[in-house]
Design an enzyme around this catalytic site. Structure first.
Site, PDB file in Angstrom:
ATOM      1  CG  ASP A  27      -2.023   0.983   1.173  1.00 49.71           C
ATOM      2  OD1 ASP A  27      -2.266   1.539   0.082  1.00 49.71           O
ATOM      3  OD2 ASP A  27      -2.663   1.224   2.213  1.00 49.71           O
ATOM      4  CG  ASN A  75      -7.416  -2.406  -5.945  1.00 51.75           C
ATOM      5  OD1 ASN A  75      -6.423  -3.095  -5.765  1.00 51.75           O
ATOM      6  ND2 ASN A  75      -7.771  -1.461  -5.079  1.00 51.75           N
TER       7      ASN A  75
HETATM    8  C1  FPP Z   1      -1.668   0.335  -3.305  1.00 52.54           C
HETATM    9  O1  FPP Z   1      -1.293   1.636  -3.542  1.00 52.54           O
HETATM   10  C2  FPP Z   1      -1.276  -0.617  -4.286  1.00 52.54           C
HETATM   11  C3  FPP Z   1      -2.078  -1.212  -5.222  1.00 52.54           C
HETATM   12  C4  FPP Z   1      -3.418  -0.779  -5.565  1.00 52.54           C
HETATM   13  C5  FPP Z   1      -1.674  -2.378  -5.936  1.00 52.54           C
HETATM   14  C6  FPP Z   1      -0.252  -2.771  -5.864  1.00 52.54           C
HETATM   15  C7  FPP Z   1       0.368  -2.631  -7.176  1.00 52.54           C
HETATM   16  C8  FPP Z   1       1.691  -2.600  -7.385  1.00 52.54           C
HETATM   17  C9  FPP Z   1       2.676  -2.776  -6.333  1.00 52.54           C
HETATM   18  C10 FPP Z   1       2.242  -2.364  -8.738  1.00 52.54           C
HETATM   19  C11 FPP Z   1       2.007  -3.416  -9.745  1.00 52.54           C
HETATM   20  C12 FPP Z   1       2.174  -4.800  -9.245  1.00 52.54           C
HETATM   21  C13 FPP Z   1       2.808  -5.761  -9.913  1.00 52.54           C
HETATM   22  C14 FPP Z   1       2.825  -7.130  -9.379  1.00 52.54           C
HETATM   23  C15 FPP Z   1       3.514  -5.506 -11.169  1.00 52.54           C
HETATM   24  P1  FPP Z   1      -2.425   2.738  -3.492  1.00 52.54           P
HETATM   25  O2  FPP Z   1      -2.672   3.165  -4.905  1.00 52.54           O
HETATM   26  O3  FPP Z   1      -3.620   2.243  -2.777  1.00 52.54           O
HETATM   27  O4  FPP Z   1      -1.697   3.844  -2.672  1.00 52.54           O
HETATM   28  P2  FPP Z   1      -2.390   5.010  -1.830  1.00 52.54           P
HETATM   29  O5  FPP Z   1      -3.179   4.338  -0.731  1.00 52.54           O
HETATM   30  O6  FPP Z   1      -1.226   5.789  -1.307  1.00 52.54           O
HETATM   31  O7  FPP Z   1      -3.242   5.795  -2.771  1.00 52.54           O
END
Ligand code: FPP
Length: 247
Positions: A27, A75
């Protein structure tokens, strides 16, 4: 023989007391990008680099199963351009990492509603899983379009069907039977769950499987998370006493 490893950052790590299964809620990509006046997609791109580093570190240390929460069922409700960018990133990651995973004896597996992923992502995923299917080292689970409640509902449906067909006796539906019908059938439950970016939530991740899992929350944003912190958390895990409800 001393079971502690001796290389610089793994010094003090007890290789005989490693968590078998480590699960991570990645996250903070968006906040990482915002702090740098970048867009959210750039945060996810940096997050994908952190995935590579942590997979490599986990394999090297000797973790048996690593499960990363890459995309939740919730998501799908993000803005369309972000969902498209995440799918594109995932496809790119699978294509670019396939050989690397193969050479490092890592077996890739996916858990979640894979049928909801776009066709080109499913193809890339299938190719990477096929290429690594005979590997015997670390199992790398990517949770994609994953939601724990849907996973449990699906297991209940499968068990109900078998019960109606007379294959399972209702009195025989035990914890073990339920576990065998989850995406994680035959895998050990996570010993350690890590969540980055300081949020104190489980977010519908592995609800059944984390009954006795040790939880670590770090304030680091996922793109800043790496090998050093991963090893530090495993050392902290090793200093905790796990009682599994006993005294
Ligand atoms: C959370 O950050 C992360 C995700 C929604 C998904 C995780 C994705 C990755 C690590 C990148 C792609 C993955 C692979 C396996 C290639 P957020 O967007 O919720 O962050 P925030 O809470 O700060 O907005």
């Amino acid at each position: 023989m001393n079971s502690k490893t001796n290389s610089a950052d793994t010094a003090g790590l007890d290789i005989e007391n490693l968590p078998s299964h480590v699960a991570i809620i990645m996250d903070g990509n968006g906040r990482w990008a915002k702090k740098r006046f970048l867009n959210r997609i750039q945060g996810h791109e940096k997050g994908a680099q952190a995935v590579r580093k942590v997979v490599e570190a986990a394999r090297e240390i000797g973790i048996s199963v690593l499960t990363l929460y890459a995309f939740s069922t919730e998501n799908w409700q993000r803005p369309k351009n972000e969902v498209i960018a995440l799918m594109r990133l995932l496809k790119k990651f699978l294509a670019s990492e396939k050989q690397n995973l193969f050479e490092n004896n890592i077996r890739l597996n996916a858990i979640g509603q894979i049928e909801r992923l776009p066709g080109d992502v499913r193809t890339a995923l299938q190719k990477a899983m096929d290429a690594t299917r005979h590997n015997s080292g670390m199992l790398f689970n990517l949770a994609l379009s994953y939601g724990a409640r849907s996973e449990i509902a699906l297991a209940v449906r499968k068990i109900a069907e078998k019960t109606v067909a007379g294959e399972i006796d209702p009195g025989g539906i035990t914890d073990k039977v339920v576990a065998e019908h989850l995406y994680t059938a035959r895998m050990p439950d996570p010993d350690l769950l890590i969540r980055t970016s300081g949020e104190m939530r489980i977010s519908n991740f592995l609800l059944w499987q984390i009954a006795y899992t040790e939880i670590f929350i770090t304030d680091s944003l996922w793109p800043d998370f790496g090998r050093a912190e991963f090893i530090k958390i495993i050392k902290e895990y090793q200093s905790r006493e796990r009682r599994f409800g006993k005294v």
